[in-house]
Write a protein that holds these residues in place. Structure first.
Motif, PDB file in Angstrom:
ATOM      1  N   TYR A 134       6.161   8.044  76.813  1.00  0.00           N
ATOM      2  CA  TYR A 134       6.649   7.426  75.579  1.00  0.00           C
ATOM      3  C   TYR A 134       6.352   5.920  75.559  1.00  0.00           C
ATOM      4  O   TYR A 134       6.107   5.346  74.503  1.00  0.00           O
ATOM      5  N   LEU A 158       1.168   9.286  71.303  1.00  0.00           N
ATOM      6  CA  LEU A 158       2.345  10.140  71.436  1.00  0.00           C
ATOM      7  C   LEU A 158       3.515   9.580  70.628  1.00  0.00           C
ATOM      8  O   LEU A 158       4.226  10.334  69.958  1.00  0.00           O
ATOM      9  N   ARG A 159       3.706   8.278  70.684  1.00  0.00           N
ATOM     10  CA  ARG A 159       4.804   7.679  69.918  1.00  0.00           C
ATOM     11  C   ARG A 159       4.621   7.906  68.414  1.00  0.00           C
ATOM     12  O   ARG A 159       5.556   8.274  67.700  1.00  0.00           O
ATOM     13  N   ARG A 170       2.726  10.243  66.827  1.00  0.00           N
ATOM     14  CA  ARG A 170       2.829  11.660  66.473  1.00  0.00           C
ATOM     15  C   ARG A 170       4.237  12.191  66.720  1.00  0.00           C
ATOM     16  O   ARG A 170       4.672  13.144  66.070  1.00  0.00           O
ATOM     17  N   GLY A 171       4.954  11.569  67.662  1.00  0.00           N
ATOM     18  CA  GLY A 171       6.333  11.951  67.887  1.00  0.00           C
ATOM     19  C   GLY A 171       7.227  11.612  66.706  1.00  0.00           C
ATOM     20  O   GLY A 171       8.121  12.381  66.341  1.00  0.00           O
ATOM     21  N   ASN A 200      -0.906  17.206  64.903  1.00  0.00           N
ATOM     22  CA  ASN A 200      -0.269  16.430  65.971  1.00  0.00           C
ATOM     23  C   ASN A 200      -0.684  16.945  67.342  1.00  0.00           C
ATOM     24  O   ASN A 200      -1.107  16.185  68.225  1.00  0.00           O
ATOM     25  N   TYR A 241       6.108  15.653  73.278  1.00  0.00           N
ATOM     26  CA  TYR A 241       5.996  15.752  71.819  1.00  0.00           C
ATOM     27  C   TYR A 241       7.053  16.691  71.239  1.00  0.00           C
ATOM     28  O   TYR A 241       7.710  16.373  70.237  1.00  0.00           O
ATOM     29  N   CYS A 282       9.923  17.449  72.325  1.00  0.00           N
ATOM     30  CA  CYS A 282      11.275  16.884  72.331  1.00  0.00           C
ATOM     31  C   CYS A 282      11.568  16.245  70.971  1.00  0.00           C
ATOM     32  O   CYS A 282      12.700  16.311  70.467  1.00  0.00           O
ATOM     33  N   CYS A 283      10.554  15.634  70.395  1.00  0.00           N
ATOM     34  CA  CYS A 283      10.702  15.029  69.073  1.00  0.00           C
ATOM     35  C   CYS A 283      10.947  16.111  68.020  1.00  0.00           C
ATOM     36  O   CYS A 283      11.785  15.953  67.120  1.00  0.00           O
ATOM     37  N   TYR A 284      10.219  17.220  68.147  1.00  0.00           N
ATOM     38  CA  TYR A 284      10.429  18.364  67.256  1.00  0.00           C
ATOM     39  C   TYR A 284      11.867  18.865  67.347  1.00  0.00           C
ATOM     40  O   TYR A 284      12.543  19.099  66.338  1.00  0.00           O
TER      41      TYR A 284
END
Length: 401
Positions: free
Chosen positions: A205, A211-212, A214-215, A320, A339, A341-343
């Motif tokens: 992160y 990643l940030r 798309r997260g 993504n 990734y 985790c953001c979902y």
């Protein structure tokens, strides 16, 4: 021996992914029945989805990174069997606390989906990773679609608990097929301890700007997705519509658009059109809330809105994943875990907010919430696009000098 992603392996991963993700979405048409059976207030219904997503998030942090350390086949088989046990627990739960605990464990095991996506991307040849991700994700979309349809039908026939008992049996069968058919392919070797692997995932992160970015998209699009699918059962099951579980599950057929989006978006990402695909999909996502708001006046308009939303969300989701995994197969599991985790965060927050907003202000307010979240994602994309354009113009002027 060099292994490649064959049609048979791709199909097996897609089917298993479909069933694994279905365990997360079975509850959506059943929320009212669960709450009534266990004596829970309407504004608390969203915690069914929230508990599942909390378990999912924990699995993403603690289990998915193991795909870069251990034999993925053994890891997947273990998750399938533990998931079957958790589903039996959901079906046997006699109070609210036990139900939420069993659902959290179900979510914890459902992260096997990300291991299968990462495995497909690792086996695919260069330049075809986006297509591989899109194909397996098409199975995920179909799993979400069939979860709502099948759970609604089974609940009408034999009660909501039967859904989870049948699903447990299917997972055991899939475990047997995977044990016999999936080749034993160790993941890319990550020569360190499990603790170092988890720390490395968190460090992504901080160090990985893609990643940030798309997260953030992942949090927002799945919050919007969860706002719709967690709250829609309430106006559809209430008067004057008063639809049955099976009839509510039929609305999931609109999610076939998501299957089309998943397959096409992966190919577009391989062609270098990922950013453009994201922008167009976010416009569609924001507009989807307009027809969705008319659920009380026109079910046709509502279906159109659901179709637009599912198409847009899956297009951004596959884009993504395709952009994140391109050329980085050795760290695919960690990237997918970080990734997703953001979902999970977006899905859980969206479900809790949706049930609370509906209980206080009704369906129109839920649609306003969903549109605001979608518009925030679009504004973020526009900001990134403007920044990229400015950098490109600066580089161009520097070369001309």
């Amino acid at each position: 021996m060099t292994l490649t992603l064959t049609r048979g392996i791709t199909l097996l991963l897609a089917i298993t992914s479909a069933m694994a993700v279905a365990t997360v979405y079975f509850a959506q048409p059943l929320l009212e029945s669960m709450a009534a059976d266990l004596g829970v207030a309407q504004q608390q219904i969203g915690w069914v989805v929230g508990a599942t997503q909390a378990g999912y998030a924990l699995g993403l942090l603690l289990i998915v990174p193991l795909g870069d350390l251990l034999d993925r086949k053994r890891l997947l088989l273990g998750q399938l069997l533990f998931s079957a046990l958790a589903l039996v627990g959901v079906g046997m739960a006699l109070n609210w606390a036990l139900l939420l605990l069993a659902l959290a464990i179900t979510g914890l095991m459902a992260v096997m989906v990300q291991l299968m996506v990462a495995h497909a991307a690792s086996l695919a040849s260069a330049g075809r990773q986006g297509q591989a991700v899109g194909t397996v994700t098409s199975g995920v979309v179909l799993g979400i679609l069939l979860a709502r349809l099948v759970s609604g039908g089974l609940a009408d026939l034999a009660g909501w608990r039967s859904v989870y008992w049948v699903a447990a049996g299917v997972l055991v069968l899939l475990a047997l097929v995977m044990w016999r058919s999936l080749p034993t392919v160790p993941a890319a070797k990550y020569r360190s301890s499990y603790r170092a692997l988890i720390v490395a995932q968190f460090s992504l992160y901080r160090h990985d700007s893609l990643l940030r970015q798309r997260g953030v998209f992942g949090v927002l699009i799945f919050a919007a997705f969860s706002v719709l699918w967690s709250a829609m059962v309430m106006p559809l099951s209430a008067a004057p519509l008063s639809l049955s579980h099976a009839e509510i599950g039929l609305f999931g057929l609109a999610g076939i658009a998501g299957t089309l989006a998943a397959s096409r978006a992966g190919r577009l990402a391989d062609q270098g059109l990922g950013e453009r695909t994201t922008g167009l999909a976010l416009v569609l996502l924001t507009l989807s809330w307009l027809p969705t708001a008319f659920v009380g006046q026109s079910l046709t308009a509502f279906v159109l809105g659901v179709l637009m939303l599912d198409f847009a969300v899956q297009a951004v989701h596959v884009t993504n994943q395709s952009l994140l995994l391109a050329g980085r197969g050795e760290m695919a599991s960690r990237l997918m875990g970080a990734y997703m985790c953001c979902y999970s965060l977006g899905s859980g927050v969206g479900a809790v907010l949706a049930s609370w907003v509906y209980a206080h202000w009704g369906w129109a307010a839920v649609c306003g919430l969903g549109m605001a979240i979608s518009a925030a994602a679009l504004c973020y994309w526009l900001g990134l696009h403007k920044t990229r354009a400015a950098k490109a113009a600066l580089q161009c002027s520097g070369q001309n000098l």
